[in-house]
Design a protein around this motif. Structure first.
Motif, PDB file in Angstrom:
ATOM      1  N   SER A  38       4.553  10.796   1.535  1.00 25.24           N
ATOM      2  CA  SER A  38       4.103   9.521   0.968  1.00 25.24           C
ATOM      3  C   SER A  38       4.996   8.380   1.461  1.00 25.24           C
ATOM      4  CB  SER A  38       4.117   9.588  -0.558  1.00 25.24           C
ATOM      5  OG  SER A  38       5.367  10.033  -1.020  1.00 25.24           O
ATOM      6  N   THR A  64      -5.051   6.277   0.559  1.00 28.44           N
ATOM      7  CA  THR A  64      -4.351   4.996   0.631  1.00 28.44           C
ATOM      8  C   THR A  64      -4.637   4.207  -0.636  1.00 28.44           C
ATOM      9  OG1 THR A  64      -4.548   4.915   3.047  1.00 28.44           O
ATOM     10  CG2 THR A  64      -4.066   2.840   1.917  1.00 28.44           C
ATOM     11  N   ILE A 115       5.391   3.844   1.826  1.00 33.21           N
ATOM     12  CA  ILE A 115       5.016   2.483   1.433  1.00 33.21           C
ATOM     13  C   ILE A 115       4.744   1.685   2.703  1.00 33.21           C
ATOM     14  CG2 ILE A 115       5.757   0.352   0.293  1.00 33.21           C
ATOM     15  CD1 ILE A 115       5.375   2.571  -1.686  1.00 33.21           C
ATOM     16  N   GLN A 122       8.549   1.627  -6.372  1.00 33.63           N
ATOM     17  CA  GLN A 122       8.539   0.358  -5.646  1.00 33.63           C
ATOM     18  C   GLN A 122       8.574  -0.841  -6.593  1.00 33.63           C
ATOM     19  OE1 GLN A 122       8.781  -0.155  -2.472  1.00 33.63           O
ATOM     20  NE2 GLN A 122       8.046  -2.243  -2.118  1.00 33.63           N
ATOM     21  N   GLU A 181       5.523   6.863  -6.194  1.00 35.59           N
ATOM     22  CA  GLU A 181       5.921   5.881  -5.180  1.00 35.59           C
ATOM     23  C   GLU A 181       5.668   4.449  -5.661  1.00 35.59           C
ATOM     24  OE1 GLU A 181       7.672   6.476  -2.771  1.00 35.59           O
ATOM     25  OE2 GLU A 181       7.303   8.498  -2.016  1.00 35.59           O
ATOM     26  N   ILE A 182       4.561   4.248  -6.360  1.00 39.85           N
ATOM     27  CA  ILE A 182       4.244   2.895  -6.836  1.00 39.85           C
ATOM     28  C   ILE A 182       5.269   2.421  -7.859  1.00 39.85           C
ATOM     29  CG2 ILE A 182       2.574   1.536  -8.177  1.00 39.85           C
ATOM     30  CD1 ILE A 182       0.375   3.301  -6.822  1.00 39.85           C
ATOM     31  N   ALA A 203       1.422   9.370  -5.463  1.00 40.76           N
ATOM     32  CA  ALA A 203       1.160   7.932  -5.325  1.00 40.76           C
ATOM     33  C   ALA A 203       1.728   7.163  -6.505  1.00 40.76           C
ATOM     34  CB  ALA A 203      -0.344   7.690  -5.207  1.00 40.76           C
ATOM     35  N   VAL A 227      -0.575   8.638   1.028  1.00 45.55           N
ATOM     36  CA  VAL A 227      -0.147   9.972   0.601  1.00 45.55           C
ATOM     37  C   VAL A 227      -1.021  11.019   1.283  1.00 45.55           C
ATOM     38  CG1 VAL A 227       0.299  11.470  -1.376  1.00 45.55           C
ATOM     39  CG2 VAL A 227       0.439   8.993  -1.653  1.00 45.55           C
ATOM     40  N   SER A 261       0.845  -1.198   0.000  1.00 43.17           N
ATOM     41  CA  SER A 261       0.000   0.000   0.000  1.00 43.17           C
ATOM     42  C   SER A 261       0.876   1.242   0.000  1.00 43.17           C
ATOM     43  CB  SER A 261      -0.913   0.030   1.234  1.00 43.17           C
ATOM     44  OG  SER A 261      -1.789  -1.083   1.242  1.00 43.17           O
ATOM     45  N   VAL A 262       0.353   2.313  -0.587  1.00 38.34           N
ATOM     46  CA  VAL A 262       0.982   3.625  -0.556  1.00 38.34           C
ATOM     47  C   VAL A 262       0.023   4.577   0.149  1.00 38.34           C
ATOM     48  CG1 VAL A 262       1.893   5.542  -1.907  1.00 38.34           C
ATOM     49  CG2 VAL A 262       2.187   3.199  -2.708  1.00 38.34           C
TER      50      VAL A 262
END
Length: 297
Positions: free
Chosen positions: A294, A33, A296, A110, A106-107, A103, A10, A7-8
């Motif tokens: 943000s 989220t 993870i 990752q 960050e995704i 988001a 922010v 999950s992220v």
């Protein structure tokens, strides 16, 4: 490639704080989220009401951010399903688009193990958003004062702003493009210098956590407030009431349509209640800055 199952989270944000136009952002304790899992087709599912107008496929802003960043690094993202729960209102001056871009960054960081630095994340977000204010705060948390000219990036990060926040939220949303259309193409040299000076003092006061001075400078903006204030019912009456209630200052939240009020930390609930009683047109939201950007999970 990092097979997803994470999950992220922010935060929301407010921008400008008056004369810090397109350069000052403050993360707020409202959150989006995004649960991320593998999928055979791109799919975006919004759990909460109020997001029915957003696209849910490959043209969703979070997805386009993922694909754009992956392409910049010469990689292909795996296809994902994103399940979104959010406290961040759309089109209400809480930086919802910046949160979506943060988001996405960050995704993709990752799943493709890009190991992006904070500077790289903020620069990518600023390029995608067109300016750095909201997205820098969404990524880093706290308050961020930034410079971005489309290519060069620099910022100062204040991790823990010591202030309480009240946001007056009207019932109707406002597109940022519509609000920007109210701004003049040019300002006089005298007005630009005056507002720039206010912005400089605002930034220095934020760094020193001198929110009394921040509040004074918030109300000395000539970049956008004079041209947008007519969009806000009872604008002048609200500013006067905020002063009478001991608030540090009041200004437009981002491009609007919400109003941002800085108060002494711990008094946000009390001030929000009193403003709600005086100005029933607005939903008065008490919130604190988010020291966390943000993350993870």
């Amino acid at each position: 490639m990092n097979v997803p199952g994470f999950s992220v989270v922010v935060p929301a944000s407010t921008a400008n704080l008056g004369p810090g136009f397109d350069s000052v952002g403050l993360a707020l304790g409202l959150y989006m989220t995004v649960d991320v899992v593998a999928s055979e087709v791109w799919e975006v599912c919004y759990v909460d009401d109020g997001f029915e107008g957003l696209t849910t496929g490959e043209d969703n802003l979070i997805v386009t951010t993922i694909l754009n960043v992956a392409k910049q690094y010469g990689k292909n993202s795996p296809i994902l399903k994103l399940v979104i729960k959010s406290d961040i209102p759309l089109g209400k001056g809480f930086g919802s688009s910046a949160s979506a871009i943060a988001a996405g960054i960050e995704i993709v960081n990752q799943v493709l193990t890009l190991d992006l630095s904070d500077h790289e994340k903020v620069k990518l977000g600023s390029q995608l958003e067109g300016h750095a204010d909201n997205v820098s705060a969404a990524l880093l948390g706290g308050a961020v004062i930034s410079y971005f000219d489309g290519e060069n990036m620099g910022f100062i990060h204040v991790k823990e702003p010591k202030v309480g926040v009240v946001v007056l939220v009207p019932p109707n949303a406002l597109a940022t493009e519509e609000s920007r259309g109210l701004l003049p193409e040019q300002l006089s040299h005298k007005e630009a210098v005056r507002s720039s000076a206010a912005g400089c003092v605002l930034a220095a006061a934020i760094v020193q956590n001198d929110w009394g001075m921040v509040g004074q400078m918030m109300e000395k903006d000539g970049f956008h407030e004079p041209y947008r204030k007519r969009l806000f019912p009872d604008f002048d009456a609200i500013r006067l009431a905020c002063k009478e209630l001991g608030a540090y200052g009041m200004t437009i939240s981002g491009a609007g349509p919400s109003l941002f009020v800085a108060v002494e930390a711990g008094l946000e609930d009390e001030v929000a209640g009193k403003l709600a009683a005086l100005f029933s047109y607005y939903d008065c939201v008490a919130v604190q800055p988010s020291a966390t950007g943000s993350i993870i999970k």
